[in-house]
Motif scaffolding. Structure first.
Motif, PDB file in Angstrom:
ATOM      1  N   SER A   2      30.649  29.791  41.593  1.00 56.87           N
ATOM      2  CA  SER A   2      30.929  29.303  42.941  1.00 56.87           C
ATOM      3  C   SER A   2      32.347  29.589  43.383  1.00 56.87           C
ATOM      4  O   SER A   2      32.619  29.764  44.560  1.00 56.87           O
ATOM      5  CB  SER A   2      30.683  27.789  43.012  1.00 56.87           C
ATOM      6  N   VAL A   3      33.273  29.631  42.430  1.00 57.84           N
ATOM      7  CA  VAL A   3      34.686  29.780  42.771  1.00 57.84           C
ATOM      8  C   VAL A   3      35.166  31.214  42.578  1.00 57.84           C
ATOM      9  O   VAL A   3      35.843  31.772  43.435  1.00 57.84           O
ATOM     10  CB  VAL A   3      35.550  28.805  41.928  1.00 57.84           C
ATOM     11  N   SER A   4      34.824  31.831  41.449  1.00 57.18           N
ATOM     12  CA  SER A   4      35.398  33.140  41.120  1.00 57.18           C
ATOM     13  C   SER A   4      34.829  34.274  41.957  1.00 57.18           C
ATOM     14  O   SER A   4      35.547  35.211  42.289  1.00 57.18           O
ATOM     15  CB  SER A   4      35.211  33.457  39.638  1.00 57.18           C
ATOM     16  N   GLY A   5      33.548  34.216  42.294  1.00 57.09           N
ATOM     17  CA  GLY A   5      32.940  35.226  43.156  1.00 57.09           C
ATOM     18  C   GLY A   5      32.968  36.633  42.607  1.00 57.09           C
ATOM     19  O   GLY A   5      32.998  37.592  43.377  1.00 57.09           O
ATOM     20  N   ILE A   6      32.968  36.825  41.301  1.00 56.46           N
ATOM     21  CA  ILE A   6      32.983  38.171  40.730  1.00 56.46           C
ATOM     22  C   ILE A   6      31.617  38.810  40.955  1.00 56.46           C
ATOM     23  O   ILE A   6      30.576  38.223  40.684  1.00 56.46           O
ATOM     24  CB  ILE A   6      33.326  38.124  39.229  1.00 56.46           C
ATOM     25  N   LYS A   7      31.661  40.028  41.463  1.00 58.41           N
ATOM     26  CA  LYS A   7      30.435  40.782  41.729  1.00 58.41           C
ATOM     27  C   LYS A   7      30.391  41.991  40.802  1.00 58.41           C
ATOM     28  O   LYS A   7      31.390  42.362  40.203  1.00 58.41           O
ATOM     29  CB  LYS A   7      30.420  41.227  43.192  1.00 58.41           C
TER      30      LYS A   7
END
Length: 161
Positions: free
Chosen positions: A112-117
């Motif tokens: 939810s926080v890091s948003g690594i794709k």
């Protein structure tokens, strides 16, 4: 499982035997209740531990290469399944094992926080073996675990927002 319990802990000493489960959320929901029931029926003393990271590895290709990665959502789903099942079975979730680092790596996607794709994996992919949760992803799971444990204890503490 009962034969293993008998062989490794014939005197049924509490704390002697740890059963680590890692099989993905859907398989866990299907198989863990039966394992727990068998242990309960035979009155075996085991410590149940979830390893939600190892059962959720996959390969991603993003134009920069091929990366071994893990989906944060799948890890969280397996951890939630572990706690749900123990709540339903009225047993104790004894622990959690995580592959993690405090470094800001890009080895596992999501959160939810890091948003690594997937397209970001190459930016700080540092592992020489298995992908690890980064510090932010690890903290997010720690808060999830704390919330579940707080709800179990009835401590009267307010839920984390």
């Amino acid at each position: 499982l009962i034969r293993i319990c008998n062989a490794l802990n014939p005197d049924n000493i509490p704390g002697r035997l740890t059963v680590i489960v890692r099989m993905g959320a859907s398989a866990l929901r299907e198989h863990l209740p039966g394992l727990i029931q068998a242990v309960k029926d035979e009155r075996k003393k085991v410590l149940w531990v979830s390893d939600p990271v190892h059962g959720n590895t996959r390969t991603a290709e993003n134009g920069h290469g091929t990366y071994k990665t893990r989906d944060f959502a799948a890890i969280r789903a397996e951890l939630e399944a572990f706690f749900d099942i123990h709540d339903e079975m009225r047993t104790h979730p004894g622990g959690v094992h995580l592959e993690m680092t405090g470094e800001h790596v890009t080895e596992c996607v999501g959160g939810s926080v890091s948003g690594i794709k997937e397209e970001n994996l190459h930016q700080r992919y540092r592992t020489h073996c298995d992908p690890r949760l980064n510090g932010v992803q690890s903290l997010e799971l720690a808060f999830l675990i704390a919330e579940r444990m707080r709800a179990r204890t009835g401590s009267g503490l307010p839920p984390l927002e």
